[in-house]
Design an enzyme around this catalytic site. Structure first.
Site, mmCIF file in Angstrom:
data_model
loop_
_atom_site.group_PDB
_atom_site.id
_atom_site.type_symbol
_atom_site.label_atom_id
_atom_site.label_comp_id
_atom_site.label_asym_id
_atom_site.label_seq_id
_atom_site.Cartn_x
_atom_site.Cartn_y
_atom_site.Cartn_z
ATOM 1 N N ASP A 1 -11.301 -5.487 -0.339
ATOM 2 C CA ASP A 1 -10.306 -4.975 -0.700
ATOM 3 C C ASP A 1 -9.448 -5.609 -0.441
ATOM 4 O O ASP A 1 -9.320 -6.026 0.359
ATOM 5 C CB ASP A 1 -10.136 -3.459 -1.405
ATOM 6 C CG ASP A 1 -9.267 -2.740 -2.086
ATOM 7 O OD1 ASP A 1 -9.199 -3.973 -3.106
ATOM 8 O OD2 ASP A 1 -8.808 -2.743 -2.083
ATOM 9 N N ASP B 1 -5.053 -4.922 -1.418
ATOM 10 C CA ASP B 1 -3.780 -4.044 -0.658
ATOM 11 C C ASP B 1 -4.757 -2.640 0.085
ATOM 12 O O ASP B 1 -5.440 -2.396 -0.341
ATOM 13 C CB ASP B 1 -2.815 -4.248 -1.830
ATOM 14 C CG ASP B 1 -1.850 -3.244 -2.010
ATOM 15 O OD1 ASP B 1 -1.275 -4.408 -0.849
ATOM 16 O OD2 ASP B 1 -1.355 -2.388 -2.671
#
Lengths: 306, 306
Positions: A27, A29
């Protein structure tokens, strides 16, 4: 399967885990950056994973950037990442409509300019992007002009979301054979300092409530996000590690696709959140318990440098 | 309590029912009018009920009109109705904030100009009514300016609903001690010809999802709507009849407040809907089964004229 789930990854166990995988999904952020700041050491981790022969991909529910925009942001922050290694929901949504739905027709898009670009890149036209406001004092909402070739309503993050857009989506969705797709259900976008702004999930829920229909979502935790990577690069789930900061999206995606899962504590979810799921005894919540956790993905560095 | 629920009201049973009540509450749209057309005979029914010494009130979840605006519409359509007999959610919401919440401070209003007027009529100031759009390319949403004296977020029908309003509501609702009130949860506003537009419930759900809080609603089926009438006019629930066209709001309100209930088939719900609830065996759905039904409230006329 890990013998004991939710264990801290350190020392020899890091190398052992990395040896057991050929592919790592990150992922973005809260994992490799926070807002506009790279997580210290993250760029080096990614560089060394590649040097060690691992495939590395980035899977993000954020629908406001094209793959190209992501690659540019990553380059600015010092990451060595190619456009084709990035799987955002703007791109994945376009791929889903093209390859899974085999959509013939236009999209009514509640979403960003980036989504428009990704749709157009696979040959799908859209209408709807940008502001759409009430004209005059009281519009004849139920009879707004509709585009007859629209065959899907797609909802992503849209800073121009309005009552008129909600209404137009409803009018399209009451038509027979109109597909209904959402990028993701994240209810909030967390920001620095504990603040947050409304996420796509809020907009999607408003449209679903109006339409009395449930959208198909392509983003995490839905398995399509992984399918999209796997179909292009031949990834074996058993030899793939999902690294994320959110239990309900990242770790759940990993569980849904039988990947190994690693929670990093530089983002949204806490170790206490993970332990609460583990202790709940609730079967559904077990999917949100990661196999391992680290304070930061920089904790992978010593094993990669060794 | 009716011996057998959901029975057709006709002949002598009409007079018997009317003799057993002192007060009749009517929903408006689908009951006394449809859109801008009075239901034939409705004006005479209301006139004769009053002549027969019954108290008559109008309870509507529509939040886009003040009591005065309703009285004017009713007068135009030939109904003999006074402002103080109308209980819309714009008015009831203002009363709820004033008398139940004893709100000290301002309201952040996602709603209509009518709601603003009803709030101001009870001495409550608001901010937020009218358009509120994204300024510039990318606003600093989490840091939008907030009014420090706002102590409640109120959500009603708002044709100017926008992402910025959703965001501003979220920012207020993350503050401690900020009340959260909605007018109603109707998901759609049904229109002639089977069409519909999104109702307040869609907007409220978006705000609730963002805020991760549930709003208190004042509209039907919440009992506050009846409490508001009863507190001003001393209505005995046992001797009060609720007449409506929607099972989930009108009839449910009646059940929640132990009123007698009458479904009229000139609006949204059908007899088949009512029977499905009755046969479901589900306790919650029994509250949506009316005591009686009529094709139209004009069916009350013979008993009133006799």
């Amino acid at each position: 399967m890990a013998v004991s789930k939710c264990s801290r990854l350190s020392g020899a166990s890091v190398k052992h885990l990395l040896d057991s995988v050929d592919c790592v999904l990150f992922d973005c952020d809260g994992v490799i950056w926070r807002g506009d700041q790279a997580i210290p050491g993250a760029a080096q981790v990614i560089h060394l994973l590649k040097e060690n022969g691992k495939k590395v991909f980035f899977v993000t529910n954020n629908s406001t950037k094209t793959r190209r925009m992501y690659a540019e942001k990553m380059s600015t922050l010092g990451f060595d990442v190619k456009e084709h290694e990035v799987f955002g929901t703007a791109y994945c949504c376009a791929m889903y409509l093209k390859t899974v739905c085999k959509l013939e027709g236009k999209v009514y898009l509640v979403g960003s300019d980036a989504m428009k670009q990704e749709l157009e890149a696979v040959g799908i036209q859209q209408t709807g992007v940008g502001p759409d406001l009430i004209a005059g004092k009281q519009a004849d909402w139920a009879n707004v002009p509709l585009d007859p070739v629209v065959k899907a309503v797609v909802v992503g993050f849209d800073q121009h979301f309005s009552y008129m857009k909600l209404n137009r989506a409803l009018q399209y969705l009451t038509q027979q054979d109109c597909l209904f797709v959402g990028t993701n259900r994240d209810t909030r976008l967390p920001l620095e300092g504990g603040k947050a702004v409304p996420g796509t999930g809020c907009l999607l829920q408003a449209v679903e409530t109006a339409a009395q229909r449930r959208a198909q979502t392509v983003g995490k935790p839905n398995h399509y996000m992984f399918d999209c990577v796997a179909s292009q690069f031949g990834v074996d789930p058993e030899r793939c590690l999902m690294v994320g900061d959110r239990l309900d999206t990242d770790i759940m995606l990993g569980s849904n696709c039988s990947l190994k899962t690693l929670l990093t504590l530089t983002g949204v979810s806490t170790l206490a959140d993970a332990e609460a799921h583990q202790k709940s005894g609730c079967a559904e919540r077990q999917g949100m318990v990661p196999d391992y956790y680290v304070e930061s993905i920089a904790d992978l560095l010593p094993a990669l440098q060794g």
